[in-house]
Write an enzyme that holds these catalytic residues in place. Structure first.
Site, PDB file in Angstrom:
ATOM      1  N   ASN A 255       0.845  -1.196   0.000  1.00 39.08           N
ATOM      2  CA  ASN A 255       0.000   0.000   0.000  1.00 39.08           C
ATOM      3  C   ASN A 255       0.880   1.246   0.000  1.00 39.08           C
ATOM      4  OD1 ASN A 255       0.631  -0.812   2.696  1.00 39.08           O
ATOM      5  ND2 ASN A 255      -0.995   0.444   3.536  1.00 39.08           N
ATOM      6  N   ILE A 256       0.407   2.260  -0.711  1.00 45.55           N
ATOM      7  CA  ILE A 256       1.154   3.505  -0.863  1.00 45.55           C
ATOM      8  C   ILE A 256       0.218   4.656  -0.514  1.00 45.55           C
ATOM      9  CG2 ILE A 256       2.502   4.958  -2.432  1.00 45.55           C
ATOM     10  CD1 ILE A 256       2.946   2.362  -4.160  1.00 45.55           C
ATOM     11  N   GLU A 257       0.450   5.273   0.643  1.00 45.43           N
ATOM     12  CA  GLU A 257      -0.453   6.336   1.107  1.00 45.43           C
ATOM     13  C   GLU A 257      -0.005   7.695   0.593  1.00 45.43           C
ATOM     14  OE1 GLU A 257      -0.808   5.779   5.370  1.00 45.43           O
ATOM     15  OE2 GLU A 257      -2.059   3.989   5.046  1.00 45.43           O
TER      16      GLU A 257
ATOM     17  N   GLU B  84      -3.100  -4.617  -2.997  1.00 44.15           N
ATOM     18  CA  GLU B  84      -3.625  -5.528  -4.024  1.00 44.15           C
ATOM     19  C   GLU B  84      -3.619  -4.857  -5.388  1.00 44.15           C
ATOM     20  OE1 GLU B  84      -4.854  -4.738  -1.086  1.00 44.15           O
ATOM     21  OE2 GLU B  84      -6.363  -6.138  -0.386  1.00 44.15           O
TER      22      GLU B  84
ATOM     23  N   CYS C   3     -10.590  -2.846  -4.427  1.00 44.50           N
ATOM     24  CA  CYS C   3      -9.650  -3.864  -4.938  1.00 44.50           C
ATOM     25  C   CYS C   3     -10.400  -5.063  -5.489  1.00 44.50           C
ATOM     26  CB  CYS C   3      -8.678  -4.291  -3.841  1.00 44.50           C
ATOM     27  SG  CYS C   3      -7.494  -2.988  -3.446  1.00 44.50           S
TER      28      CYS C   3
ATOM     29  N   CYS D 248      -4.079   0.709  -2.502  1.00 40.23           N
ATOM     30  CA  CYS D 248      -3.916  -0.514  -1.710  1.00 40.23           C
ATOM     31  C   CYS D 248      -2.862  -1.440  -2.320  1.00 40.23           C
ATOM     32  CB  CYS D 248      -5.227  -1.284  -1.654  1.00 40.23           C
ATOM     33  SG  CYS D 248      -6.557  -0.462  -0.776  1.00 40.23           S
TER      34      CYS D 248
HETATM   35  N1  THU Z   1      -5.289  -1.258   2.512  1.00 42.18           N
HETATM   36  C1  THU Z   1      -4.752  -2.130   1.591  1.00 42.18           C
HETATM   37  O1  THU Z   1      -3.596  -1.989   1.187  1.00 42.18           O
HETATM   38  N2  THU Z   1      -5.538  -3.141   1.150  1.00 42.18           N
HETATM   39  C2  THU Z   1      -6.835  -3.347   1.518  1.00 42.18           C
HETATM   40  O2  THU Z   1      -7.492  -4.221   0.979  1.00 42.18           O
HETATM   41  C3  THU Z   1      -7.426  -2.521   2.575  1.00 42.18           C
HETATM   42  C4  THU Z   1      -6.638  -1.354   3.019  1.00 42.18           C
HETATM   43  C5  THU Z   1      -4.463  -0.139   3.003  1.00 42.18           C
HETATM   44  C6  THU Z   1      -4.934   1.215   2.576  1.00 42.18           C
HETATM   45  C7  THU Z   1      -4.367   2.101   3.669  1.00 42.18           C
HETATM   46  O3  THU Z   1      -3.041   2.464   3.323  1.00 42.18           O
HETATM   47  C8  THU Z   1      -4.308   1.194   4.889  1.00 42.18           C
HETATM   48  O4  THU Z   1      -4.457  -0.135   4.413  1.00 42.18           O
HETATM   49  C9  THU Z   1      -5.379   1.483   5.920  1.00 42.18           C
HETATM   50  O5  THU Z   1      -6.642   1.477   5.374  1.00 42.18           O
END
Ligand code: THU
Length: 133
Positions: A41-43, A54, A88, A52
């Protein structure tokens, strides 16, 4: 393959960029070309721009010329089953080889939950171009 794919997802989780939620996620997809593509995941400071793990993994696969995957693993950092978000899941329906493709989710104590795309993606959106009506 289940264990290997989950191992790759756990490894990819180390690269998660999650300074806002501190929730690190990794994912791995097995392309029909036999290659494993990973993602994290990359915020973003503008929270809604977050991607996300995935989708990162799936988009990496597509950007390298493989359009279908035959298995997906996701490793979340929480105590619960790391169920993929609905955005996703929609993307998964576009690029899965079939709706019988397995989705592996990590749980506590190394447990791996197994579902199919069919189970977790009921009634997906399909564009008019692709539909038969
Ligand atoms: N996140 C994912 O990477 N995959 C998911 O299916 C659900 C959420 C990440 C997004 C965000 O960076 C962090 O988890 C918290 O929601």
């Amino acid at each position: 393959m289940k264990e290997l794919l989950m191992q790759k997802a756990i490894e990819a989780r180390k690269m998660a960029y999650a300074p806002y939620s501190q929730f690190m996620v990794g994912a791995a997809v097995l392309g029909i070309d036999g290659k494993i593509y990973t993602g994290c995941n990359i915020e973003n400071a503008s929270y809604g721009m977050t991607v996300c793990a995935e989708r990162t993994a799936i988009f990496k696969m597509v950007s390298e010329g493989c359009l279908k995957f035959k298995a997906l693993a996701v490793a979340g950092g929480g105590k619960e089953d790391s169920a993929p978000c609905l955005a996703c899941r929609q993307v998964m329906t576009e690029f899965c080889e079939s709706f019988d493709v397995p989705v592996y989710c990590n749980g506590p104590d190394g447990v791996i939950f197994e579902h199919t795309i069919k189970e977790i993606c009921p009634y997906p959106f399909v564009s008019f171009e692709k539909s038969t009506v």
